[in-house]
Design a protein around this motif. Structure first.
Motif, short mmCIF file in Angstrom:
data_model
loop_
_atom_site.label_atom_id
_atom_site.label_comp_id
_atom_site.label_asym_id
_atom_site.label_seq_id
_atom_site.Cartn_x
_atom_site.Cartn_y
_atom_site.Cartn_z
N VAL A 67 0.99 -1.37 0.12
CA VAL A 67 0.11 0.02 -0.05
C VAL A 67 0.81 1.28 0.09
O VAL A 67 1.88 1.19 0.56
CB VAL A 67 -0.95 -0.04 1.13
CG1 VAL A 67 -1.95 -1.29 1.12
CG2 VAL A 67 -0.10 0.09 2.62
N ILE A 69 0.22 5.41 0.35
CA ILE A 69 -1.04 6.22 0.60
C ILE A 69 -0.35 7.82 0.31
O ILE A 69 0.40 8.30 0.55
CB ILE A 69 -1.01 6.34 2.21
CG1 ILE A 69 -1.85 4.93 2.48
CG2 ILE A 69 -2.26 7.51 2.45
CD1 ILE A 69 -1.78 4.74 3.76
N ILE A 106 -3.70 4.31 -2.76
CA ILE A 106 -4.57 4.72 -1.98
C ILE A 106 -4.69 6.17 -1.75
O ILE A 106 -3.42 6.81 -1.41
CB ILE A 106 -4.35 4.31 -0.44
CG1 ILE A 106 -4.67 2.57 -0.62
CG2 ILE A 106 -5.52 4.89 0.42
CD1 ILE A 106 -4.30 1.88 0.70
N TYR A 151 -13.16 1.26 -4.72
CA TYR A 151 -12.23 0.51 -4.99
C TYR A 151 -12.05 0.11 -6.55
O TYR A 151 -13.00 0.11 -7.15
CB TYR A 151 -12.14 -0.82 -4.16
CG TYR A 151 -12.56 -0.65 -2.91
CD1 TYR A 151 -11.42 -0.48 -1.91
CD2 TYR A 151 -13.95 -0.57 -2.25
CE1 TYR A 151 -11.83 -0.28 -0.40
CE2 TYR A 151 -14.21 -0.82 -0.97
CZ TYR A 151 -13.22 -0.49 -0.11
OH TYR A 151 -13.42 -0.48 1.25
N TRP A 170 -6.15 3.02 -10.31
CA TRP A 170 -6.09 3.59 -9.02
C TRP A 170 -5.79 5.20 -9.09
O TRP A 170 -5.11 5.64 -10.05
CB TRP A 170 -5.54 2.86 -7.99
CG TRP A 170 -4.02 2.97 -8.24
CD1 TRP A 170 -3.06 3.87 -7.87
CD2 TRP A 170 -3.11 2.05 -8.94
NE1 TRP A 170 -1.95 3.60 -8.16
CE2 TRP A 170 -1.82 2.46 -8.94
CE3 TRP A 170 -3.42 0.63 -9.48
CZ2 TRP A 170 -0.82 1.82 -9.24
CZ3 TRP A 170 -2.52 -0.15 -10.07
CH2 TRP A 170 -1.07 0.38 -9.95
N ALA A 234 -9.97 1.71 3.71
CA ALA A 234 -8.80 1.42 2.52
C ALA A 234 -8.31 0.22 2.45
O ALA A 234 -7.92 -0.41 1.37
CB ALA A 234 -7.98 2.52 2.54
#
Length: 307
Positions: A67, A69, A106, A151, A170, A234
């Motif tokens: 991930v 962010i 994310i 998502y 994304w 998330a």
């Protein structure tokens, strides 16, 4: 001062941020109480059902890549705090975190009108919402939820290799000196190419998540609390269509909530999600999650189940 929305939002968060800074640490705090076994099982099953994870015949989806962010809409130090809290939760739950130069997958966006931002994105790039069922999409666009999220998912084989050439967008943020998100910031996307009765030939994986937080509706909610909420939605494919589960940070905006951080069940849920085999049917995956919650709530049971 020029009256920009940024300053208005910072005024909203000034006191909560200061209070959070005084109490902040690298330790992830969870809350919870013990209950009797029968009630615990009922509540554990209800918790999992209300998240929408492994609902019906659909397997769970979790992150198959580290991930990374990106926080927009806050001044740099506040954005750094949100990212720090979320990365701390990820590490505690054994979710792999990307390095300092990773590409964001994310996005947590703070805006004074989340509904307006989401509707503008939908008007310009409706394909970003293609995985939402019609009723959930309509609620996202016309509802008044303080936090909204969606998502991008894909399918892979059991080793995490993309099963085919599916693409999943994304949101990534371009660098900007303006602390408030622009619509183009929120809409910038990249593309990720994505047996038996017990095991399944493919798994589902998360490749992108977008969280939009309405700063007016969030009011004076402490920034650490908002970061914990953002982490929960998330890091797991949560369904916003049902009332949130009890004993969870997801109930933050319910009238009778007392939670301001991840609960013990929230963390147990995330840990189990990232520990369980993905190549299993959804029924089996739901069972894994329920059992993990029971182990957390009933210490004697957990001790008996240790190998």
């Amino acid at each position: 001062m020029n009256g920009r929305p940024t300053l208005y939002f910072l005024l909203l968060l000034a006191l909560p941020v200061a209070a959070a800074a005084q109490q902040s640490s690298d330790t992830i705090v969870v809350r919870g109480t013990q209950i009797d076994p029968e009630e615990a099982r009922q509540r554990a099953e209800d918790f999992v059902a209300r998240t929408g994870v492994a609902n019906g015949q659909q397997q769970v989806a979790r992150w198959a890549v580290p991930v990374c962010i990106k926080v927009i809409g806050l001044q740099r130090r506040h954005a750094a705090r949100v990212k720090q809290v979320m990365n701390g939760i990820a590490s505690e739950a054994n979710i792999e975190v990307g390095g300092t130069k990773c590409d964001p997958n994310i996005t947590v966006s703070f805006a004074p009108d989340a509904g307006k931002v989401v509707r503008h994105i939908h008007a310009r790039r409706p394909n970003q919402f293609r995985e939402l069922p019609p009723t959930a999409r309509e609620k996202m666009l016309t509802g008044d939820a303080p936090v909204r999220w969606w998502y991008a998912t894909g399918k892979a084989d059991r080793d995490g290799v993309p099963a085919n050439n599916l693409t999943a967008p994304w949101v990534t943020m371009a660098g900007t000196t303006n602390p408030l998100p622009t619509v183009d910031d929120v809409m910038t996307t990249q593309q990720y190419n994505s047996g038996s009765n017990v095991r399944t030939p493919v798994i589902r994986a998360l490749y992108g998540a977008t969280v939009v937080i309405d700063t007016v509706k969030a009011g004076e909610t402490p920034i650490d609390t908002m970061a914990a909420y953002a982490a929960m939605v998330a890091f797991a494919e949560m369904d916003a269509s049902d009332p949130p589960p009890r004993d969870s940070i997801l109930g933050l905006f319910q009238a009778d909530t007392i939670e301001s951080a991840l609960t013990d069940w929230d963390m147990a849920f995330l840990k189990s999600l990232y520990r369980m085999p993905l190549d299993r049917r959804s029924r089996i995956q739901r069972g894994h999650l329920v059992e993990a919650l029971l182990d957390e709530r009933l210490p004697d049971r957990k001790a008996r189940n240790k190998p």
